[in-house]
Design a protein around this motif. Structure first.
Motif, PDB file in Angstrom:
ATOM      1  N   ASN A 115      15.057   5.699  15.203  1.00 16.71           N
ATOM      2  CA  ASN A 115      15.248   6.465  16.425  1.00 16.71           C
ATOM      3  C   ASN A 115      15.529   5.472  17.545  1.00 16.71           C
ATOM      4  OD1 ASN A 115      15.285   8.371  18.449  1.00 16.71           O
ATOM      5  ND2 ASN A 115      13.054   8.525  18.596  1.00 16.71           N
ATOM      6  N   ASN A 117      17.406   5.507  21.065  1.00 16.72           N
ATOM      7  CA  ASN A 117      18.099   6.136  22.183  1.00 16.72           C
ATOM      8  C   ASN A 117      18.136   5.135  23.329  1.00 16.72           C
ATOM      9  OD1 ASN A 117      18.781   7.832  24.499  1.00 16.72           O
ATOM     10  ND2 ASN A 117      18.402   9.544  23.115  1.00 16.72           N
ATOM     11  N   GLU A 130      14.299  11.252   9.258  1.00 15.98           N
ATOM     12  CA  GLU A 130      14.386  12.253  10.307  1.00 15.98           C
ATOM     13  C   GLU A 130      15.829  12.481  10.746  1.00 15.98           C
ATOM     14  OE1 GLU A 130      13.394  15.206  12.741  1.00 15.98           O
ATOM     15  OE2 GLU A 130      12.052  14.199  11.322  1.00 15.98           O
ATOM     16  N   ASN A 131      16.616  11.404  10.862  1.00 14.87           N
ATOM     17  CA  ASN A 131      18.031  11.561  11.241  1.00 14.87           C
ATOM     18  C   ASN A 131      18.805  12.332  10.181  1.00 14.87           C
ATOM     19  OD1 ASN A 131      17.684  10.155  13.625  1.00 14.87           O
ATOM     20  ND2 ASN A 131      18.250   8.180  12.730  1.00 14.87           N
ATOM     21  N   GLN A 134      17.982  15.931  10.609  1.00 12.10           N
ATOM     22  CA  GLN A 134      18.668  16.453  11.785  1.00 12.10           C
ATOM     23  C   GLN A 134      20.143  16.708  11.497  1.00 12.10           C
ATOM     24  OE1 GLN A 134      18.247  13.958  15.251  1.00 12.10           O
ATOM     25  NE2 GLN A 134      19.683  15.178  16.491  1.00 12.10           N
ATOM     26  N   MET A 135      20.771  15.803  10.743  1.00 11.98           N
ATOM     27  CA  MET A 135      22.172  15.998  10.388  1.00 11.98           C
ATOM     28  C   MET A 135      22.357  17.237   9.525  1.00 11.98           C
ATOM     29  SD  MET A 135      24.607  13.630   7.988  1.00 11.98           S
ATOM     30  CE  MET A 135      23.789  14.344   6.554  1.00 11.98           C
ATOM     31  N   ASP A 138      22.570  20.240  11.730  1.00 11.18           N
ATOM     32  CA  ASP A 138      23.443  20.121  12.891  1.00 11.18           C
ATOM     33  C   ASP A 138      24.736  20.894  12.628  1.00 11.18           C
ATOM     34  OD1 ASP A 138      24.930  19.401  15.075  1.00 11.18           O
ATOM     35  OD2 ASP A 138      24.381  17.285  15.008  1.00 11.18           O
ATOM     36  N   GLU A 329      28.298  11.524  20.720  1.00 12.75           N
ATOM     37  CA  GLU A 329      26.883  11.295  20.412  1.00 12.75           C
ATOM     38  C   GLU A 329      26.425   9.955  20.967  1.00 12.75           C
ATOM     39  OE1 GLU A 329      23.424  12.876  19.090  1.00 12.75           O
ATOM     40  OE2 GLU A 329      25.378  13.843  18.805  1.00 12.75           O
ATOM     41  N   ASN A 335      22.538   8.321  21.708  1.00 13.51           N
ATOM     42  CA  ASN A 335      21.716   8.383  20.503  1.00 13.51           C
ATOM     43  C   ASN A 335      22.345   7.488  19.441  1.00 13.51           C
ATOM     44  OD1 ASN A 335      19.897   9.068  18.550  1.00 13.51           O
ATOM     45  ND2 ASN A 335      20.026  11.274  18.915  1.00 13.51           N
ATOM     46  N   TYR A 338      21.049   8.177  15.468  1.00 18.05           N
ATOM     47  CA  TYR A 338      21.617   9.376  14.841  1.00 18.05           C
ATOM     48  C   TYR A 338      23.128   9.250  14.694  1.00 18.05           C
ATOM     49  CZ  TYR A 338      22.706  14.303  14.060  1.00 18.05           C
ATOM     50  OH  TYR A 338      23.174  15.481  13.536  1.00 18.05           O
TER      51      TYR A 338
END
Length: 369
Positions: A115, A117, A130-131, A134-135, A138, A329, A335, A338
Motif C-alpha cells: 500500500n 499512496n 489486498e491490491n 481490490q482489482m 474494480d 490511478e 496510488n 495498486y
C-alpha cells in the motif's frame, strides 16, 4: 593462399588456457558475485531497518552490479580464450537488459503487493493480497479491459482498409507517388497532436467544423463524445486514422516483392482478378500481414494518449483503455501500489495473449502437404 587455407581463417579454434588463467577467471566470477550478494544483503537489512549501515539509496548495489558485470566479461576471456571473445558480442547486451528490465520488474512486483499512496505520510507498507482483491472488484478496471477487446477487434477493419489502400497504391494509377506521401502523413503526426487537432478542435461540439457540418445535415446535437458508443467509435476512428498508414506501408512493401510473373501467368491462364487475389496475392502476403497485425496489436495495447487528451476515459469510463486507467490511478489518486499491480496483471495478460496469437499464426501459415 589456397581455398582450404582461406576457409580455416574463419574457424575459431580452442585456445590453450593455462590452469592459472582458469583459476583467475573463476576467482573473478565468484569474488565479484560474493561482493554483489553481500551488498544486496546489506541493502535489504538497511532498508528494512534490521541494521543501520548508512545506505541512503540503492546506488551501492548498482555499483556492485557494474563491477560484477565487468568481472564476468573479463573472466570469459580468461576461461575460454578466443571463444570467450565471441561471448562479449552478446553478454553486455544481456547484462544491460537484466539491469534495465529484470531488476525494475522485480522491484515493481514488490511495490504491487504494498500500500503506497504518495499522499500518505506513512510511506510504502506491505499489504499482501489486498491490491489483488481490490482489482477483482474494480468494475472500472474490468470495463477498461473490455474496451481493449473492442479496440483490438477494430484492427480487423483497419487491416482491410490498409490492404485496400496498399493495392490501390501498388496499381498503375496517376499521381501514385503523391498519394503515397499523402496517405503517410497521419503517421508523421504524434497521437497527442491528432487528439488536439481532431478531438479538441475539429470535433468540438460548439465551434468545430465537423460538428457544424453535422448540424447542417440534420444532427441537432452532434456530440461525438456524449454517448458511450459514439465516443468509443470516435476514439477508434482517430486511432485508426493515425496508424492505418503504418500497416499500409508494410503491406505495400510486401506487394511489391511479389514477382509480377505470377500474376501474368495467371492472367494468361484466364484467371479473373478476384481469383488471382485469393489464390496468389493473399496467400503470399500472409507472413507480412501477420507481422503487421501483431505489431499493430502491440501499438493498440498501449493506446492511452488520445483517450487521456480527448475524453479522459469518459463518459463514465466508456472510452477508457487499461493504460489510460492506470495513468489516472497514478496521477489523480497517487496510488502507486495498486496502479503497479494493475500494470503487472495487464503485462501478464499481454504476454499470454501474444504468445497464443503467435502460436496460432505459426500453425495457420504452416504449409500443408
Amino acid at each position: 593462399m589456397s581455398s582450404a587455407e582461406g576457409e580455416y581463417l574463419h574457424v575459431v579454434t580452442a585456445d590453450h588456457v593455462s590452469e592459472q588463467r582458469r583459476r583467475t577467471g573463476r576467482l573473478l566470477i565468484w569474488g565479484s558475485a560474493s561482493l554483489l550478494g553481500a551488498v544486496i544483503l546489506a541493502q535489504i537489512l538497511n532498508h528494512y531497518e534490521f541494521a543501520d549501515l548508512g545506505f541512503s539509496n540503492w546506488r551501492p548495489t548498482l555499483y556492485a552490479y557494474l563491477f560484477w558485470a565487468t568481472c564476468l566479461c573479463i573472466s570469459q576471456i580468461l576461461l575460454h580464450g578466443e571463444r570467450g571473445k565471441r561471448t562479449l558480442f552478446i553478454l553486455p547486451a544481456v547484462l544491460f537488459v537484466v539491469s534495465m528490465v529484470v531488476f525494475p520488474l522485480i522491484f515493481a512486483v514488490g511495490i504491487a503487493f504494498s500500500n503506497w499512496n504518495l499522499s500518505s505520510p506513512d510511506g510504502r507498507q506491505f499489504n499482501g493480497l489486498e491490491n489483488l482483491r481490490q482489482m477483482w472488484v474494480d468494475d472500472f478496471y474490468w470495463n477498461a479491459l473490455k474496451n481493449m477487446v473492442w479496440y483490438t477487434l477494430a484492427i480487423a477493419v483497419e487491416y482491410a482498409i490498409a490492404f485496400g489502400l496498399a493495392l490501390l497504391l501498388n496499381a498503375q494509377i496517376r499521381a501514385r507517388k503523391f498519394f503515397r506521401i499523402a496517405f503517410l502523413m497521419p503517421l508523421m503526426l504524434s497521437p497527442v497532436a491528432v487528439s488536439w487537432m481532431i478531438g479538441k478542435s475539429m470535433l468540438e461540439i460548439r465551434f468545430g467544423p465537423v460538428a457544424r457540418l453535422a448540424r447542417q445535415l440534420g444532427w441537432d446535437t452532434p456530440s461525438f463524445f456524449g454517448s458511450p458508443e459514439i465516443a468509443r467509435l470516435t476514439i477508434m476512428v482517430m486511432d485508426a486514422w493515425t496508424f492505418i498508414p503504418f500497416m499500409m506501408i508494410m503491406i505495400l512493401a510486401g506487394l511489391q516483392a511479389i514477382p509480377k510473373e505470377l500474376h501474368e501467368a495467371a492472367e494468361v491462364d484466364g484467371a479473373p482478378a478476384w481469383k488471382r487475389f485469393w489464390e496468389i496475392t493473399f496467400p503470399l502476403m500472409l507472413p507480412v500481414s501477420v507481422t503487421a497485425i501483431l505489431i499493430r496489436i502491440i501499438f493498440k495495447l498501449k493506446l492511452a494518449d488520445i483517450i487521456i487528451n480527448v475524453t479522459a476515459g469518459g463518459p463514465g469510463g466508456a472510452t477508457d483503455s487499461v493504460t489510460s486507467f492506470i495513468f489516472r490511478e497514478y496521477r489523480d489518486r497517487s496510488n502507486v501500489g495498486y496502479g503497479t499491480l494493475l500494470a503487472i496483471f495487464y503485462l501478464v495478460l499481454i504476454v499470454i495473449a501474444l504468445t497464443v496469437l503467435m502460436k496460432l499464426a505459426e500453425r495457420w501459415m504452416k504449409p500443408r502437404y
